[in-house]
Design a protein around this motif. Sequence first.
Motif, mmCIF file in Angstrom:
data_model
loop_
_atom_site.group_PDB
_atom_site.id
_atom_site.type_symbol
_atom_site.label_atom_id
_atom_site.label_comp_id
_atom_site.label_asym_id
_atom_site.label_seq_id
_atom_site.Cartn_x
_atom_site.Cartn_y
_atom_site.Cartn_z
ATOM 1 N N ILE A 98 36.255 36.927 37.467
ATOM 2 C CA ILE A 98 36.342 35.513 37.851
ATOM 3 C C ILE A 98 35.846 35.318 39.280
ATOM 4 O O ILE A 98 35.119 34.360 39.583
ATOM 5 C CB ILE A 98 37.788 35.014 37.699
ATOM 6 N N ILE A 99 36.232 36.222 40.166
ATOM 7 C CA ILE A 99 35.776 36.145 41.555
ATOM 8 C C ILE A 99 34.258 36.278 41.628
ATOM 9 O O ILE A 99 33.604 35.593 42.423
ATOM 10 C CB ILE A 99 36.458 37.234 42.403
ATOM 11 N N TYR A 100 33.694 37.118 40.778
ATOM 12 C CA TYR A 100 32.242 37.279 40.758
ATOM 13 C C TYR A 100 31.560 35.976 40.341
ATOM 14 O O TYR A 100 30.501 35.615 40.871
ATOM 15 C CB TYR A 100 31.855 38.406 39.814
ATOM 16 N N GLN A 101 32.160 35.242 39.404
ATOM 17 C CA GLN A 101 31.606 33.949 38.999
ATOM 18 C C GLN A 101 31.673 32.947 40.151
ATOM 19 O O GLN A 101 30.738 32.149 40.347
ATOM 20 C CB GLN A 101 32.365 33.412 37.780
ATOM 21 N N PRO A 120 31.487 44.370 48.838
ATOM 22 C CA PRO A 120 32.644 44.547 49.733
ATOM 23 C C PRO A 120 33.651 43.412 49.628
ATOM 24 O O PRO A 120 34.860 43.637 49.676
ATOM 25 C CB PRO A 120 31.996 44.587 51.125
ATOM 26 N N PHE A 121 33.142 42.178 49.460
ATOM 27 C CA PHE A 121 34.031 41.022 49.330
ATOM 28 C C PHE A 121 34.901 41.148 48.088
ATOM 29 O O PHE A 121 36.130 40.965 48.138
ATOM 30 C CB PHE A 121 33.195 39.743 49.263
ATOM 31 N N VAL A 126 40.227 41.991 45.686
ATOM 32 C CA VAL A 126 41.098 42.564 44.659
ATOM 33 C C VAL A 126 42.036 43.601 45.272
ATOM 34 O O VAL A 126 43.237 43.628 44.983
ATOM 35 C CB VAL A 126 40.263 43.190 43.526
ATOM 36 N N GLY A 127 41.485 44.448 46.143
ATOM 37 C CA GLY A 127 42.301 45.500 46.742
ATOM 38 C C GLY A 127 43.431 44.958 47.593
ATOM 39 O O GLY A 127 44.566 45.448 47.531
ATOM 40 N N LEU A 128 43.152 43.928 48.396
ATOM 41 C CA LEU A 128 44.193 43.343 49.245
ATOM 42 C C LEU A 128 45.270 42.664 48.411
ATOM 43 O O LEU A 128 46.458 42.762 48.722
ATOM 44 C CB LEU A 128 43.572 42.347 50.225
#
Length: 261
Positions: A98-101, A120-121, A126-128
């Motif tokens: 979803i973030i990629y979209q 990196p974004f 997701v990691g944070l």
Amino acid sequence: MADMIDNVRSAVQDRAELPGMSLMEHLDELRKRLIRAILYLLVGFAIAYIFHDRLVAFIQKPLVDIGLTMTMTHPTDALNLIIKTSVVAGAILSSPFIIYQIWLFISPGMYAHEKKYVWPFMSATVGLFVGGAWFGYRYVLPGAINVLVMGFGKNFTHMITIEDYTGFFLAVILGLGICFELPILLFFLSLFGIVDAGFLVRHIRYAILIIFLITAVICPLPDPVSMCIFASPMLVLYLLGVAVAYFVHPSRRKAKELKAS
């Protein structure tokens, strides 16, 4: 404040020089990204629903560890819990896609050198979030339940309902997950030239005040020590955001280009 307004105005003027899209093209692109994001969410929901028994056990574990379980007060409570946990887990599972979209939707308004930050974004976002959720589940939630239930509530009969507990659980886990996204927010503000590292350092006292106000709202424990422990990761993340802002601000990139030339 005047510097910040000037930075915003400059950033908007710079963006205006990029190739534009018509309103219909923007709407068509938004529709396409929304449809794909919903499809990813549905797939995530389906996968999470398959493992709903494990998800419920995972959520209930902090209570089980102190010898308690959730209590049903309505015939639909169990079904609502399964659906709610499947939706939330599915959203987390599908969040990279979803973030990629979202990134694909905003990328036409970005310079080529800014688009290189996509991976990196995504990884950091997701990691944070996962790191914040893990911090809440591993440390904050068990400590809060132990203090509130076994400490303040030791002289009372415990009947913790499904609805109340899941609301409390999600408030802690999602609240911390979102709070841990602070460096990402500072990354974008700096990337677009709205703030810089100097601005963030000069106004750190206000940042600390805001962090503790947020902590006072979402921290489940009432004592100051717990609030400080709760706020400390956010303060570290703010300093991390300052470092990120220093490296990605347009003025630093321009200085590097001038030095190279």
